[in-house]
Design an enzyme around this catalytic site. Sequence first.
Site, mmCIF file in Angstrom:
data_model
loop_
_atom_site.group_PDB
_atom_site.id
_atom_site.type_symbol
_atom_site.label_atom_id
_atom_site.label_comp_id
_atom_site.label_asym_id
_atom_site.label_seq_id
_atom_site.Cartn_x
_atom_site.Cartn_y
_atom_site.Cartn_z
ATOM 1 N N ASP A 103 6.154 1.380 6.610
ATOM 2 C CA ASP A 103 4.742 0.997 6.516
ATOM 3 C C ASP A 103 4.018 1.919 5.534
ATOM 4 O OD1 ASP A 103 2.277 -0.128 7.007
ATOM 5 O OD2 ASP A 103 1.985 0.860 8.939
ATOM 6 N N HIS A 119 0.835 -1.211 0.000
ATOM 7 C CA HIS A 119 0.000 0.000 0.000
ATOM 8 C C HIS A 119 0.860 1.248 0.000
ATOM 9 C CE1 HIS A 119 0.389 1.101 4.364
ATOM 10 N NE2 HIS A 119 0.550 -0.198 4.526
ATOM 11 N N GLU A 127 -5.132 1.411 2.913
ATOM 12 C CA GLU A 127 -4.858 0.342 3.870
ATOM 13 C C GLU A 127 -4.924 0.838 5.302
ATOM 14 O OE1 GLU A 127 -2.537 -2.300 6.534
ATOM 15 O OE2 GLU A 127 -2.192 -0.193 6.056
ATOM 16 N N GLU A 128 -4.425 2.067 5.525
ATOM 17 C CA GLU A 128 -4.374 2.587 6.886
ATOM 18 C C GLU A 128 -5.750 2.941 7.439
ATOM 19 O OE1 GLU A 128 -1.933 2.224 8.612
ATOM 20 O OE2 GLU A 128 -0.101 2.351 7.426
ATOM 21 N N HIS A 157 4.080 4.372 12.225
ATOM 22 C CA HIS A 157 3.094 5.213 12.914
ATOM 23 C C HIS A 157 3.710 6.007 14.068
ATOM 24 C CE1 HIS A 157 -0.555 2.508 11.609
ATOM 25 N NE2 HIS A 157 0.392 2.539 10.686
ATOM 26 N N GLU A 199 4.096 -6.171 3.413
ATOM 27 C CA GLU A 199 4.304 -5.414 4.642
ATOM 28 C C GLU A 199 5.682 -5.781 5.194
ATOM 29 O OE1 GLU A 199 2.622 -3.104 6.121
ATOM 30 O OE2 GLU A 199 0.598 -3.183 5.286
#
Length: 431
Positions: free
Chosen positions: A153, A124, A187-188, A399, A212
């Site tokens: 990510d 993603h 995706e998030e 994140h 991932e």
Amino acid sequence: MTMSRFGLCLAGATALILCASLATGARAAPVEPVHTLAAKEKAPLLATLKDLVSIESGSGDRAGLDRIAALIGDRLAALGGKVELIEPNPADVYRMVDTPKEIGKMVLARFTGTGTKKILLIAHMDTVYLRGMLAKQPFRVDGNRAYGLGIADCKQGVALIIHTLAVLKAMNYRDYGLITVLINADEEVSSAGSRALLTKLGAEHDVVFSNEGSRVESDRLSLTTAGIAAVVLNVHGKASHAGAAPERGVNALYELSHQILQMRDLSDPATGLKMNWTVASAGTNRNVIPAIASATADVRVLRVADYDGIEQKVRERIKKQLIPDAKVEMIFERRRPPLETSPGAQALAKHGQRIYAELGMNLVIGDVAEGGGTDAAFAALKTKAPVIERFGLRGFGGHSNDAEYVDIDSIEPRLYLLTRMIMDVSQGKHD
């Protein structure tokens, strides 16, 4: 019985040769030219990572997502892919509380080969970060770490796919039937607009490799992850003066508290089901009986079938009200299904271990569900084909706002692994 010095030397030499032979048998040599080409792609992959990280692409940033989608599409087209930029079908969008008004386009690329096996590669392009953060945190390299917003990510996964295809192109390798690449932009936010296509493509392919990232502390592939859901309770009461006439109100906070307390025991350790209340709010002023109150619970499951059971239990519980005049509404969001392992995935992951051993490296197979969800679970929903997660680079700090990086030393082995897995699946050598 005695042995001559020559005999002892000969016996010793024979033993050394035998030991060397056994050692060689225990670990096959890396396959060429894959090994050499993976090393040559290290610098180009880093350059691609810089390009990707230098475009802000938060899940709600449609302009940024359009820019990065165009870049990815151009790179895949240059490698020979038939590329489409696909707008999510409104009829397929599963809207949740955090679904952006405008969901970014998906990049779909198809590479047709001469064989029969169909392989799906997914990653993603969206991140959790807000526009404007890039100025203070641009791409940078520090030792064996490459830092950047969204680099682990999952922009590394996008770069890994692009440069794995570059390795295959450099070898003119086309023994696969079809390689399909899908890079989504939501995706998030639980893949609200891409989940339908992920499930459709997963059912049409012989294997799915999700990119991932792996962990810095442990080179791994993952065969299973938890499913994620949310319970949202909204309680409507009636406002009134808290000092002068509280009896005229309907206290939404009291009802919400009752509901939370009567649903504090729905977790089931035996099946891995977890339900925990995590967010709540109520009222508008200190001296007003609250007319509104809401709360959200986080739900994790290990089996798709468990969603129905927990949703039914919640719906039954909310019928038992403390204040009959209050109105209780419940929303059950199935944000992600769990990725459930399969014998085919287990066997293919073990084949990956043997490939990694060619580099003298150990690959861990994660067969215990992790807390986070994965798009691989959508791809696995309607297929029995192997679906494997975490083919990406080793990384850390997703994140985290200020500490996200990938391990540069993992570029070559991960390129080698994904390329070899594609080749061996294409030739049926993984069975």
